[in-house]
Motif scaffolding. Structure first.
Motif, short mmCIF file in Angstrom:
data_model
loop_
_atom_site.label_atom_id
_atom_site.label_comp_id
_atom_site.label_asym_id
_atom_site.label_seq_id
_atom_site.Cartn_x
_atom_site.Cartn_y
_atom_site.Cartn_z
N ASP A 1 0.81 -1.21 0.00
CA ASP A 1 0.00 0.00 0.00
C ASP A 1 0.84 1.26 0.00
OD1 ASP A 1 0.96 -0.04 2.56
OD2 ASP A 1 -0.99 0.09 3.55
N GLU A 2 2.17 1.14 0.00
CA GLU A 2 3.07 2.27 -0.11
C GLU A 2 3.70 2.37 -1.50
OE1 GLU A 2 5.83 1.75 3.05
OE2 GLU A 2 4.45 2.47 4.60
N ARG A 3 3.32 1.46 -2.40
CA ARG A 3 3.88 1.51 -3.75
C ARG A 3 3.42 2.79 -4.45
NH1 ARG A 3 2.88 -3.63 -7.41
NH2 ARG A 3 4.22 -4.49 -5.79
N LEU A 4 4.35 3.46 -5.11
CA LEU A 4 4.04 4.71 -5.79
C LEU A 4 3.11 4.46 -6.96
CD1 LEU A 4 4.57 7.78 -6.08
CD2 LEU A 4 6.49 7.19 -7.58
N ARG A 5 2.09 5.31 -7.08
CA ARG A 5 1.13 5.24 -8.17
C ARG A 5 1.06 6.59 -8.88
NH1 ARG A 5 -4.46 2.86 -6.17
NH2 ARG A 5 -4.39 4.65 -4.78
N PHE A 6 0.80 6.54 -10.18
CA PHE A 6 0.69 7.75 -11.00
C PHE A 6 -0.57 7.67 -11.85
CE2 PHE A 6 1.89 9.60 -15.29
CZ PHE A 6 1.64 10.91 -14.94
N LEU A 7 -1.33 8.77 -11.85
CA LEU A 7 -2.52 8.86 -12.68
C LEU A 7 -2.54 10.22 -13.35
CD1 LEU A 7 -5.23 7.46 -13.52
CD2 LEU A 7 -6.30 8.80 -11.68
N SER A 8 -2.53 10.22 -14.67
CA SER A 8 -2.71 11.46 -15.43
C SER A 8 -4.21 11.64 -15.64
CB SER A 8 -1.98 11.37 -16.77
OG SER A 8 -2.28 12.51 -17.56
N ILE A 9 -4.78 12.63 -14.99
CA ILE A 9 -6.22 12.88 -15.06
C ILE A 9 -6.55 13.77 -16.25
CG2 ILE A 9 -8.22 13.74 -13.77
CD1 ILE A 9 -6.65 13.12 -11.20
N GLY B 1 -1.21 3.93 -1.36
CA GLY B 1 -2.49 3.43 -0.89
C GLY B 1 -3.10 4.27 0.21
N GLN B 2 -2.38 5.27 0.70
CA GLN B 2 -2.86 6.05 1.83
C GLN B 2 -3.06 7.53 1.53
OE1 GLN B 2 -0.31 5.25 5.24
NE2 GLN B 2 0.09 3.19 4.51
N GLN B 3 -2.17 8.13 0.76
CA GLN B 3 -2.21 9.57 0.56
C GLN B 3 -1.51 9.94 -0.74
OE1 GLN B 3 -0.25 10.97 4.08
NE2 GLN B 3 1.42 9.51 3.86
N GLY B 4 -1.72 11.18 -1.19
CA GLY B 4 -1.13 11.58 -2.45
C GLY B 4 -1.12 13.09 -2.62
N ILE B 5 -0.62 13.52 -3.77
CA ILE B 5 -0.56 14.93 -4.14
C ILE B 5 -1.10 15.10 -5.55
CG2 ILE B 5 1.41 15.51 -2.66
CD1 ILE B 5 3.14 15.26 -5.26
N LEU B 6 -1.50 16.32 -5.87
CA LEU B 6 -1.88 16.69 -7.23
C LEU B 6 -0.89 17.70 -7.76
CD1 LEU B 6 -5.76 17.17 -6.86
CD2 LEU B 6 -4.56 15.16 -7.77
N ILE B 7 -0.52 17.54 -9.02
CA ILE B 7 0.25 18.55 -9.75
C ILE B 7 -0.73 19.23 -10.70
CG2 ILE B 7 2.20 19.05 -11.25
CD1 ILE B 7 3.10 17.85 -8.65
N ASP B 8 -1.02 20.50 -10.43
CA ASP B 8 -1.95 21.31 -11.21
C ASP B 8 -3.40 20.84 -11.07
OD1 ASP B 8 0.04 23.07 -12.09
OD2 ASP B 8 0.47 21.86 -13.86
N ALA B 9 -4.31 21.74 -11.38
CA ALA B 9 -5.74 21.44 -11.29
C ALA B 9 -6.47 22.29 -12.32
CB ALA B 9 -6.26 21.72 -9.88
N GLY B 10 -6.23 21.95 -13.59
CA GLY B 10 -6.78 22.74 -14.69
C GLY B 10 -8.04 22.17 -15.29
N ILE B 11 -8.65 21.22 -14.60
CA ILE B 11 -9.92 20.65 -15.05
C ILE B 11 -10.91 20.71 -13.89
CG2 ILE B 11 -8.89 19.15 -16.79
CD1 ILE B 11 -8.94 16.87 -14.87
N ALA B 12 -12.17 20.41 -14.17
CA ALA B 12 -13.21 20.56 -13.16
C ALA B 12 -12.93 19.69 -11.94
CB ALA B 12 -14.57 20.20 -13.75
N ALA B 13 -13.25 20.23 -10.76
CA ALA B 13 -13.02 19.49 -9.52
C ALA B 13 -13.79 18.18 -9.51
CB ALA B 13 -13.42 20.36 -8.33
N ARG B 14 -14.99 18.18 -10.05
CA ARG B 14 -15.79 16.93 -10.06
C ARG B 14 -15.13 15.86 -10.93
NH1 ARG B 14 -18.53 20.68 -13.10
NH2 ARG B 14 -18.91 20.15 -15.29
N THR B 15 -14.45 16.27 -12.00
CA THR B 15 -13.74 15.31 -12.85
C THR B 15 -12.54 14.74 -12.11
OG1 THR B 15 -14.42 16.53 -14.83
CG2 THR B 15 -12.58 15.01 -15.07
N ILE B 16 -11.81 15.59 -11.41
CA ILE B 16 -10.68 15.13 -10.62
C ILE B 16 -11.15 14.15 -9.55
CG2 ILE B 16 -8.79 15.82 -9.08
CD1 ILE B 16 -8.83 18.56 -10.50
N ARG B 17 -12.22 14.52 -8.87
CA ARG B 17 -12.72 13.67 -7.78
C ARG B 17 -13.20 12.32 -8.30
NH1 ARG B 17 -16.90 15.51 -2.93
NH2 ARG B 17 -15.85 14.24 -1.34
N LYS B 18 -13.87 12.32 -9.42
CA LYS B 18 -14.34 11.07 -10.02
C LYS B 18 -13.16 10.16 -10.35
CE LYS B 18 -17.06 9.24 -13.90
NZ LYS B 18 -17.84 9.61 -15.13
N ALA B 19 -12.10 10.73 -10.90
CA ALA B 19 -10.92 9.95 -11.24
C ALA B 19 -10.25 9.39 -9.99
CB ALA B 19 -9.93 10.81 -12.03
#
Length: 271
Positions: free
Chosen positions: A4-12, A26-44
């Motif tokens: 659950d500590e393995r690094l994961r990457f998702l291009s939204i 598996g526990q926490q993460g960061i976002l780089i930029d937020a140039g799309i709708a918040a609801r789209t980010i949350r869904k992803a």
């Protein structure tokens, strides 16, 4: 490192319609930029088993609207810290594209200085792009060293050095030079794109990678591809051709991949 500590990457989102990248475990993460709708980010995020309450912060590269559209909603509506340089925060404040302005969620970065949030150490470095104060990010997570450089008209020595230090590189390959030249864009826009404060073309990206390739580099993701002046297959073909011409060889375990403009598959990195 536990599973659950393995690094994961998702291009939204990746491109002029909106940019947002997730790095996490598996526990926490960061976002780089937020140039799309918040609801789209949350869904992803929910689709991969996480949500905004597991996001440690939003790190903003620059103040163009395709990178900041929903920072106000994420910062003030969902109480996520929004990290950016002073110049970028000023640009966000002035931007017509951000309807909810930042207040208590604002956090400040300084180029060349590191900020640690959870298991991630983030260091911004200046890059050449026609924004208020554009930066790329060097990210340290466990054994992984990541470079995210989404918008730059030319590469400075810092970018070259960061490629040489990184195991994972997310790098712009915005346009094919011939497609842009023959395409419908007006002259002033073509001039901006090819300028030193514009964007990297496929050939420039390929040569930059070839000049700084090293054996520890395992993943290269080509980002911010133009919808009108590029194609994923063309970007990949051009970059691979530049590497071959420079005599760069790499094993089957090395992954070079153009990112989709929309949601991309979740990628997990080996420990």
């Amino acid at each position: 490192m536990k599973t659950d500590e393995r690094l994961r990457f998702l291009s939204i989102g990746s491109g002029s319609s909106g940019n947002c990248y997730y790095f996490g475990d598996g526990q926490q993460g960061i976002l780089i930029d937020a140039g799309i709708a918040a609801r789209t980010i949350r869904k992803a995020l929910r689709a991969i088993g996480t949500d905004f309450d597991h996001i440690l912060g939003v790190f903003v590269s620059h103040d163009h609207v395709d990178h900041i559209k929903s920072v106000g909603t994420l910062g003030e509506g969902f109480h996520l810290p929004v990290y950016a340089t002073t110049g970028t925060h000023h640009g966000i404040e002035r931007s017509w594209g951000v309807t909810q302005k930042l207040n208590g969620s604002r956090r400040y970065l300084t180029a060349g200085e590191s900020t640690t949030v959870g298991p991630f150490t983030m260091t911004p470095y200046p890059v050449s792009h026609d924004a208020s104060d554009c930066v790329c990010f060097s990210i340290a997570y466990g054994k992984h060293k990541i470079l995210v450089a989404t918008d730059l008209g030319c590469a400075n020595e810092a970018v070259s050095e960061l490629i040489r230090q990184s195991t994972i590189v997310v790098l712009e390959a915005n346009y094919d030079a011939a497609m842009l030249q023959k395409g419908p864009y007006p002259y002033y826009l073509k001039k901006r794109i090819v300028g030193d404060e514009g964007h990297l073309c496929n050939d420039e990206t390929g040569r930059l990678l070839a000049e700084n390739w090293h054996d520890d580099l395992t993943h290269v993701f080509l980002c911010h591809l133009s919808k009108d002046n590029n194609a994923p297959s063309l970007a990949l073909q051009t970059v691979e051709s530049c590497l071959r011409e420079a005599g760069v060889t790499y094993g089957k375990g090395v992954r070079i991949e153009p990112l989709s403009r929309n949601l991309h598959s979740l990628i997990e990195f080996d420990d």
